[in-house]
Design a protein around this motif. Structure first.
Motif, short mmCIF file in Angstrom:
data_model
loop_
_atom_site.label_atom_id
_atom_site.label_comp_id
_atom_site.label_asym_id
_atom_site.label_seq_id
_atom_site.Cartn_x
_atom_site.Cartn_y
_atom_site.Cartn_z
N ARG A 96 0.82 -1.22 0.00
CA ARG A 96 0.00 0.00 0.00
C ARG A 96 0.86 1.27 0.00
O ARG A 96 0.33 2.37 0.04
CB ARG A 96 -0.92 0.00 1.22
N ARG A 97 2.18 1.09 -0.03
CA ARG A 97 3.12 2.22 -0.11
C ARG A 97 2.99 3.17 1.08
O ARG A 97 3.01 4.39 0.93
CB ARG A 97 2.93 2.98 -1.43
N PHE A 98 2.88 2.59 2.27
CA PHE A 98 2.86 3.37 3.51
C PHE A 98 4.21 3.27 4.20
O PHE A 98 4.82 2.20 4.22
CB PHE A 98 1.79 2.85 4.48
N SER A 99 4.66 4.37 4.78
CA SER A 99 5.77 4.30 5.72
C SER A 99 5.23 3.81 7.07
O SER A 99 4.01 3.83 7.30
CB SER A 99 6.41 5.67 5.90
N GLN A 100 6.11 3.39 7.95
CA GLN A 100 5.66 2.99 9.29
C GLN A 100 5.02 4.17 10.01
O GLN A 100 4.00 4.01 10.69
CB GLN A 100 6.83 2.44 10.10
N LEU A 101 5.58 5.36 9.82
CA LEU A 101 5.01 6.54 10.47
C LEU A 101 3.63 6.84 9.91
O LEU A 101 2.67 7.10 10.67
CB LEU A 101 5.93 7.74 10.28
N GLY A 102 3.48 6.80 8.60
CA GLY A 102 2.18 7.10 8.00
C GLY A 102 1.11 6.13 8.44
O GLY A 102 -0.02 6.53 8.76
N LEU A 103 1.44 4.83 8.47
CA LEU A 103 0.46 3.84 8.89
C LEU A 103 0.14 3.98 10.37
O LEU A 103 -1.02 3.84 10.78
CB LEU A 103 0.98 2.44 8.59
N SER A 104 1.15 4.26 11.18
CA SER A 104 0.90 4.37 12.63
C SER A 104 -0.04 5.54 12.93
O SER A 104 -0.88 5.44 13.83
CB SER A 104 2.22 4.55 13.38
N LEU A 105 0.07 6.62 12.18
CA LEU A 105 -0.84 7.76 12.39
C LEU A 105 -2.28 7.38 12.03
O LEU A 105 -3.22 7.75 12.73
CB LEU A 105 -0.37 8.95 11.55
N LEU A 106 -2.45 6.65 10.93
CA LEU A 106 -3.79 6.24 10.52
C LEU A 106 -4.41 5.26 11.51
O LEU A 106 -5.62 5.28 11.74
CB LEU A 106 -3.74 5.59 9.13
N ALA A 107 -3.59 4.38 12.07
CA ALA A 107 -4.09 3.33 12.96
C ALA A 107 -4.05 3.72 14.43
O ALA A 107 -4.34 2.89 15.30
CB ALA A 107 -3.29 2.05 12.73
N ASP A 108 -3.68 4.96 14.72
CA ASP A 108 -3.65 5.47 16.10
C ASP A 108 -2.74 4.62 16.99
O ASP A 108 -3.13 4.14 18.05
CB ASP A 108 -5.08 5.51 16.68
N THR A 109 -1.51 4.45 16.51
CA THR A 109 -0.50 3.76 17.32
C THR A 109 0.82 4.49 17.09
O THR A 109 0.87 5.52 16.42
CB THR A 109 -0.40 2.27 16.93
#
Length: 275
Positions: free
Chosen positions: A20-33
């Motif tokens: 999905r071309r997400f960085s760990q930071l980008g995904l963590s912000l979306l998933a509230d972690t």
């Protein structure tokens, strides 16, 4: 002391994040972690909670089937059931499908599963499949085989090269988006079919059909009645909670011109439903 085998959930989650071309930071912000916690999950240093996996799956738009796979990899029970359309609690879904297929007549419509196998179709869809050899209809018809195989609809298309390019592009996008090995196998098969030459001769298009329209690549089929030109739209169920339902799609065909509309109205009552 015997060590525990490494969890599979971390590598699976990392694969989906990269797809999905997400960085760990980008995904963590979306998933509230936190990005740190996500990194620990991916490397196996932390075990994610069930709730966390579901939040990450939602953020990554992972198909329900693969969300269950993630949960099982983390030793949790699946969150989504997988039911047949004949299950009692799926009665409303079956009724909705029947209603859509019937209401769309005299134009073709077909319901397909995640691998584009035909689940059911209305009477006009059977008209498009007329003359298809038995080996492409068993055990279940598959839309990509029906259209792209040299023994299938490809031989009756006026623009087989255009349709081949469009269908292969669509299927490859789906392979990349889902990582589904069955779709990859289907793509490898149908992309290996011999590329057709553009049709020559045959019935001339009806008057006015050569005028450019809003659809870039219509499905142009040569029939005894003349050339039928159609485009399609796809419909899916909103907010599904069942794996089977999430993987169903309804393809609805519409005429591109008045000639095709009239021909389909004249032919609409001659065939029974598919499936």
């Amino acid at each position: 002391m015997k060590s525990e085998p490494p969890s599979r959930v971390g590598p699976l989650l990392r694969e989906w994040r990269r797809r999905r071309r997400f960085s760990q930071l980008g995904l963590s912000l979306l998933a509230d972690t936190s990005a740190r916690h996500l990194s620990c999950v991916e490397t196996g240093r932390a075990r994610p909670s069930r709730e966390m996996l579901l939040r990450l799956s939602t953020a990554l738009d992972i198909p329900l089937r693969e969300r269950n796979t993630l949960l099982l990899a983390a030793d949790y029970a699946p969150a989504y059931r997988e039911s047949g359309l004949d299950a009692p609690y799926m009665a409303s879904v079956s009724a909705a499908l029947d209603a859509m297929l019937t209401a769309h007549q005299p134009y073709p419509a077909v319901v397909v599963d995640r691998c584009w196998n035909v689940v059911t179709g209305n009477g006009p869809m059977a008209l498009l499949m007329d003359g298809i050899p038995p080996h492409l209809l068993t055990p279940r018809p598959n839309v990509f085989r029906l259209v792209l195989h040299p023994d299938g609809l490809s031989s009756r298309l006026s623009n087989p090269g255009q349709i081949r390019g469009l269908f292969l592009e669509r299927l490859l996008r789906q392979v990349h988006a889902t990582g589904d090995p069955d779709l990859r196998e289907l793509y490898d098969e149908v992309s290996g079919y011999p590329a057709p030459a553009e049709a020559e001769g045959g019935p001339a298009p009806a008057a006015g059909t050569a005028v450019p329209g809003p659809i870039q690549v219509p499905l142009r089929i040569r029939t005894p009645q003349g050339e039928l030109s159609m485009f399609s739209t796809m419909a899916t169920f909103g907010a599904p909670a069942d794996v089977t339902l999430s993987e169903l799609a309804i393809e609805l065909f519409y005429p591109c011109d008045a000639f095709t509309a009239a021909a389909l109205r004249a032919l609409g009552g001659e065939s029974g439903p598919v499936g």
